[in-house]
Design a protein around this motif. Sequence first.
Motif, short mmCIF file in Angstrom:
data_model
loop_
_atom_site.label_atom_id
_atom_site.label_comp_id
_atom_site.label_asym_id
_atom_site.label_seq_id
_atom_site.Cartn_x
_atom_site.Cartn_y
_atom_site.Cartn_z
N ALA A 46 0.93 -1.02 0.20
CA ALA A 46 0.23 -0.09 -0.08
C ALA A 46 0.94 1.23 0.06
O ALA A 46 1.98 1.11 0.47
CB ALA A 46 -0.77 0.01 1.24
N GLN A 47 0.20 2.22 -0.71
CA GLN A 47 1.12 3.49 -0.70
C GLN A 47 0.61 4.37 0.46
O GLN A 47 -0.55 4.78 0.41
CB GLN A 47 0.90 3.97 -1.98
CG GLN A 47 1.69 5.33 -2.19
CD GLN A 47 3.14 4.59 -2.74
OE1 GLN A 47 3.26 3.37 -3.06
NE2 GLN A 47 4.20 5.39 -3.20
N LEU A 48 1.20 4.93 1.21
CA LEU A 48 0.98 5.84 2.37
C LEU A 48 0.89 7.46 1.72
O LEU A 48 1.57 7.60 0.47
CB LEU A 48 2.15 5.90 3.36
CG LEU A 48 2.05 4.62 4.34
CD1 LEU A 48 3.18 4.70 5.18
CD2 LEU A 48 0.77 4.16 4.88
N LYS A 49 0.34 8.47 2.48
CA LYS A 49 0.12 9.82 1.91
C LYS A 49 1.67 10.43 1.59
O LYS A 49 1.64 11.29 0.94
CB LYS A 49 -0.27 10.69 3.01
CG LYS A 49 -2.11 10.21 3.29
CD LYS A 49 -2.54 10.92 4.14
CE LYS A 49 -4.08 10.46 4.32
NZ LYS A 49 -4.69 11.25 5.52
N ASN A 50 2.80 9.94 2.25
CA ASN A 50 3.97 10.66 2.00
C ASN A 50 4.79 9.79 0.82
O ASN A 50 6.25 9.88 0.76
CB ASN A 50 4.92 10.64 3.09
CG ASN A 50 5.01 9.38 3.92
OD1 ASN A 50 4.72 8.32 3.38
ND2 ASN A 50 5.97 9.23 5.12
N ASN A 51 3.90 8.91 0.01
CA ASN A 51 4.44 7.97 -1.04
C ASN A 51 5.54 6.96 -0.57
O ASN A 51 6.38 6.63 -1.40
CB ASN A 51 5.36 9.00 -1.79
CG ASN A 51 4.12 9.73 -2.92
OD1 ASN A 51 3.08 9.28 -2.99
ND2 ASN A 51 4.76 10.85 -3.24
N GLU A 52 5.34 6.74 0.72
CA GLU A 52 5.95 5.67 1.18
C GLU A 52 5.41 4.16 0.97
O GLU A 52 4.10 4.36 1.14
CB GLU A 52 6.33 5.78 2.76
CG GLU A 52 7.21 4.71 3.21
CD GLU A 52 7.78 4.87 4.85
OE1 GLU A 52 8.27 3.98 5.46
OE2 GLU A 52 7.43 6.06 5.34
#
Length: 147
Positions: free
Chosen positions: A128-134
């Motif tokens: 999954a992609q987090l909000k900070n593109n991690e």
Amino acid sequence: MNNEDVRVLRVIETPYDLEDKNVVCYPQLVLYFRIRIFRLFMQPRVVYSAVTVDLVKGEAARSNKFPRSEAIEISEAAVIPALTTHEAAIEEAEKLLLRWLRHKYKIYRIPQMDIVKQREVHKVFFYAQLKNNETVLIDSVKGLEMQ
């Protein structure tokens, strides 16, 4: 994807929507035991316990319940192959239960353990992609993020 590359298997029910995700399925054997413990001068005590055995590592762990599962179609490439046989997995589960029973109850002789339910299920992992593109790896049962 060819029809030969697709197989139907059971995955542990999850609150996540797995439709549009690239998933990896990890095999586990879930067993539900009925155990009769001999007691002096009394009726045998009957205990029920669920055990989950990792079919890759061969390790067993007690579960708090027998999980619900659902059938999905998935690519053969997304399934991790099982390295442990069902017989070896059942043996590991029985060893674990015997250790737990000795800790929890006074055992005079080896208890009678019967398998009530048995099912091979798969735990699903996906990125999954987090909000900070991690990008993180999500365990669909625990919801844990692994980086």
